[in-house]
Every structure is written in structure tokens, then in C-alpha cells.
Design a protein around this motif. Structure first.
Motif: not given
Length: 447
Positions: A153-157
Motif C-alpha cells: 500500500a505504501v509502495l503503490e501510494t
């Protein structure tokens, strides 16, 4: 997520090492400061709205992490090839997206580990917003919910920031931590090696650990009410009730940041604790069953994910980064300080310290900064409120049984735009548990 229990040592005397912000008792003198004159400021713009984070993209990262584990002995644990392959995967995505990335190396349990740090160009380098997640798993499985979910989720954000070519007001810094499962080793190494001047630039650290549990709850960190509100407002907009996160309080990578006074927030969907009947009625799922039956087990695979929870929480990550990262920044303004020491009774009544503001026009700003310096031998005992001249109360810090560090030296953001600037402002501090004590060293308001 790792679970390690802090040991509390009783302290019976106030020491000069205590530092936390509070409100001076009525016997303490009120402080009135003459501020330096600042130039007029333009009207503040609004923070930008975040894009939707495609759940398919987040799940594609999970699939990659599952494949990495499968190709490397079945896990992505510290010191194993699967962890380094995970780091390389995330770094490759970020490098291609235009981030400046760096690997921070450390050694623990006889093996080399790495933290991955990525910064997006632009933004005020003096005001840094961080978002992070631990990338390592345990040796018994692929570690997909714990914690490829938060890492993805952090990566895709971060990738969404690149796709939008976002121009944030704050410097955006993303982090993937190593060796969390061995006791928050990677994040603690980062914080301990960050110079004090750099720590002071951190306006907040947001942590995401296990955000796709298959029998999910929706838990929000309550350490800093202003950050808590960002997440709660998002879920309220979805019609999803939230609860305060308690199962892993202080046992994930936000803890080292919190210990040095950095404001922290984050999300969690539950681990081995069982969902109650009331929670099942509120959120669905199965009462009496763990939020994640595969916690720290070999069955923590891509099948061990609630798509709904992962989708909602991934969007909440982006919402927080956009809301906080693109909010208007205000240059250092007029500062008013009360440096009179006020003793905080051990397990006793609240005390207050006052600052009287006069000569200003209009209301206080939406970015009122409340800086506190409170010396205390167990900061988790302490509750802090800001009391406006009309008696309105703004909670700055809640108590926490797991927050065992000394002292509170931090700056809390408050939207005080509904309050007239002039009048007597109070910092109210209470020690709600016996055995440890302290005093208000100083506090200040920056307009």
C-alpha cells in the motif's frame, strides 16, 4: 508486526531528565510574550484530494512478494535472500518512478539487514512527512498480510505520487523497514542515527502494519489526535466505524519515532486477537475468530487477504499522504512561550500552565503549533490538552500503557481557526497512573 513487551520500572522521584509539555497549575505565573512582527501571509489553499489507489495494483505487488518468497526458501525474513529480493523489487519500482532512493545497512542477529528510504522531489525540506511499513516477514511463511500488505500500500501510494507528478508542500519520504520481526531493529536504527536537527524536521510518521487481515477490524492509532482525525474522517466518509488500535500499540515501527517525540499515526486490521461479537456486528466477519488466523504462520499467503480491507486501507494511506503532504505550510510565525516549571503530581490532578495572547486580530490559525517540553520518567502516563480562551479543549496526547519512553518533547498541530487568537490559552497536563512523575519544563504557541 512484532510483539515485545516493555518492562516498567517504578520511579518515585522527579528527576531533572523529565521533559513533556503540559499546562501550568493555577499557582504558576501566566506568560505574555512580545512576538516578532511577521509579514502578511497569503490566504491558505486547501490540501489536494487523493486519487483512488487501484486494488489490482496493490494485489499485483502481493503476488510479486509471494513469488519472491517461493523462489527463496518460502519466506522473506531478515538475513534470508527473500528479504533482499523484496528490497530490490521495491527499489526498482521507485527508481523507475523518479524517486531518490537509498539503502541503509545494519547488522543484527549475525546478518546484514537493510532499510529502504525514498524521497520525492520538491516540497519543503524543513517539513518532512514520512510513511512507512516493515518489509520483512517471519521465517515460517511468505508474510503477505504481515507485512507485504502495508508495504504494498505504501509502495503503490508512492507510485501514485509519481503518476500524478504531485507537487507537495512538504517533503515526502517513504520507508520500508528491515528486521521489524526481530524487535523493530531497522526503524530503531534509522531513528537513532538520524541527527536531532533532522528529527526536528519530521512533521509526522505514518505506519502501516497488517492492513489486509482476512477477518478484519478497522483500527486507528490514537497517539496524536490530529493525525488520528485524518484517518477517522476518511473512514467516516465511507460509513465505516473505527476503533482505537490497542493490540499492537507501541509494537510496530512507529514506536521508535514516538519515543523521540515525532508525531505518529497509522492503521491496523488486527492480528491474533479474536474479533468480538460487537465487532462482527459492526464490521462483518466471524466473531470468536482471530482477525488473522494465519498470523506468523505458513498460511500467510495471498489467500490470506481481505480485498475489501486492503482496498479501503490503501486508499486511506493515499488520503493521509495527500491531506498532510499537500496541506498549506506556514512559515515560522509569532511564538509565545511559558518557561516556568510546573510539577505534575504522580497519579494526581491535572495542572495547567497559561500563556496570554493580546494585540492580535482575528482568529487563531488552522495550523497553530503547540510545542511542549515535559520531563517525565514514563511518558505513557501523561495526558495533554490545549484549552482555548473560551474553554474549548483540544486533545494533544492520550495516555498509553505501552509508551515507556522518558519525556515528551514534541510539537502538536491544532486547527484552532474557530478560536479568537487573543485571550488566555492553557496547557493542561495530567499524570493518570502512579509510580512515575515529572514536570512541565516549558511550552509555547506558534501562530
Amino acid at each position: 508486526m512484532t510483539f515485545t513487551v516493555a518492562r516498567r520500572t517504578a520511579v518515585t522521584a522527579v528527576t531533572t531528565a523529565l521533559a513533556l509539555a503540559g499546562l501550568v497549575a493555577s499557582v504558576a505565573p501566566a506568560a505574555t510574550a512580545t512576538p516578532q512582527v511577521s509579514p502578511p501571509r497569503a490566504p491558505a489553499a486547501q490540501a489536494l484530494a487523493a486519487p483512488d489507489i487501484p486494488i489490482a495494483n496493490v494485489k499485483a505487488h502481493l503476488t510479486q512478494f509471494q513469488a519472491i518468497a517461493g523462489a527463496n526458501g518460502g519466506n522473506r525474513a531478515h538475513g534470508r535472500p527473500g528479504y533482499r529480493a523484496s528490497i530490490d523489487y521495491v527499489k526498482g519500482k521507485l527508481d523507475a518512478a523518479g524517486y531518490t532512493t537509498s539503502l541503509q545497512q545494519f547488522t543484527t542477529s549475525g546478518a546484514i539487514g537493510w532499510n529502504l528510504i525514498a524521497e520525492w522531489p520538491g516540497g519543503d525540506a524543513g517539513q518532512v512527512l514520512m510513511a512507512g511499513a516493515h518489509l520483512d516477514g517471519v521465517s515460517s511463511g511468505a508474510g503477505i498480510n504481515d507485512n507485504a500488505s502495508g508495504s504494498s500500500a505504501v509502495l503503490e501510494t508512492a507510485l501514485a505520487v509519481s503518476r500524478a507528478q504531485l507537487r507537495p508542500t512538504k517533503k515526502l519520504r517513504f520507508a520500508w523497514w528491515g528486521a521489524e520481526e526481530l524487535g523493530l531493529v531497522g526503524s530503531r536504527y534509522y531513528v537513532n542515527n538520524l541527527p536531532a536537527a533532522e528529527r526536528a524536521k519530521l512533521t509526522g510518521y505514518l505506519n502501516f502494519d497488517m492492513i489486509g487481515s482476512p477477518n478484519p477490524g478497522y483500527f486507528v492509532y490514537d497517539d496524536v489526535p490530529a493525525l488520528e482525525k485524518v484517518f477517522k474522517d476518511y473512514f467516516t466518509g465511507l460509513g465505516v466505524a473505527t476503533e482505537i488500535e490497542t493490540e499492537g500499540d507501541g509494537r510496530s515501527d512507529h514506536a521508535p519515532f514516538k519515543a523521540v517525540g515525532v508525531p505518529v499515526g497509522g492503521l491496523f486490521t488486527g492480528a491474533s486477537r479474536a474479533k468480538t461479537a460487537a465487532q462482527a456486528q459492526k464490521w462483518g466477519g466471524t466473531a470468536g475468530q482471530a482477525f488473522d488466523r494465519c498470523y506468523h504462520s505458513s498460511c500467510d499467503t495471498t489467500a490470506n487477504i481481505s480485498d475489501t480491507a486492503l482496498d479501503r486501507n490503501s486508499d486511506a494511506v493515499a488520503h493521509a499522504v495527500w491531506t498532510l503532504g499537500t496541506a498549506p505550510t506556514v512559515p515560522p510565525g509569532d511564538t509565545y512561550e511559558n518557561a516556568a516549571d510546573v510539577a505534575i503530581p504522580d497519579g494526581g490532578a491535572a495542572v495547567t500552565s497559561s500563556i496570554t495572547i493580546s494585540g492580535r486580530t482575528g482568529n487563531a490559525p488552522p495550523t497553530l503549533a503547540v510545542g511542549v517540553d515535559i520531563k517525565h520518567t514514563w511518558r505513557g502516563d501523561v495526558v495533554i490538552d490545549l484549552v482555548a480562551p473560551d474553554g474549548s479543549v483540544y486533545r494533544l496526547k492520550n495516555s498509553s500503557a505501552n509508551d515507556s519512553a522518558d519525556n515528551i518533547i514534541a510539537t502538536f498541530p491544532v486547527d484552532a481557526s474557530s478560536e479568537p487568537a487573543n485571550g488566555e490559552w492553557k496547557l493542561r497536563v495530567q499524570d493518570v497512573v502512579a509510580q512515575d512523575s515529572g514536570f512541565i519544563d516549558s511550552w509555547k504557541l506558534t501562530f
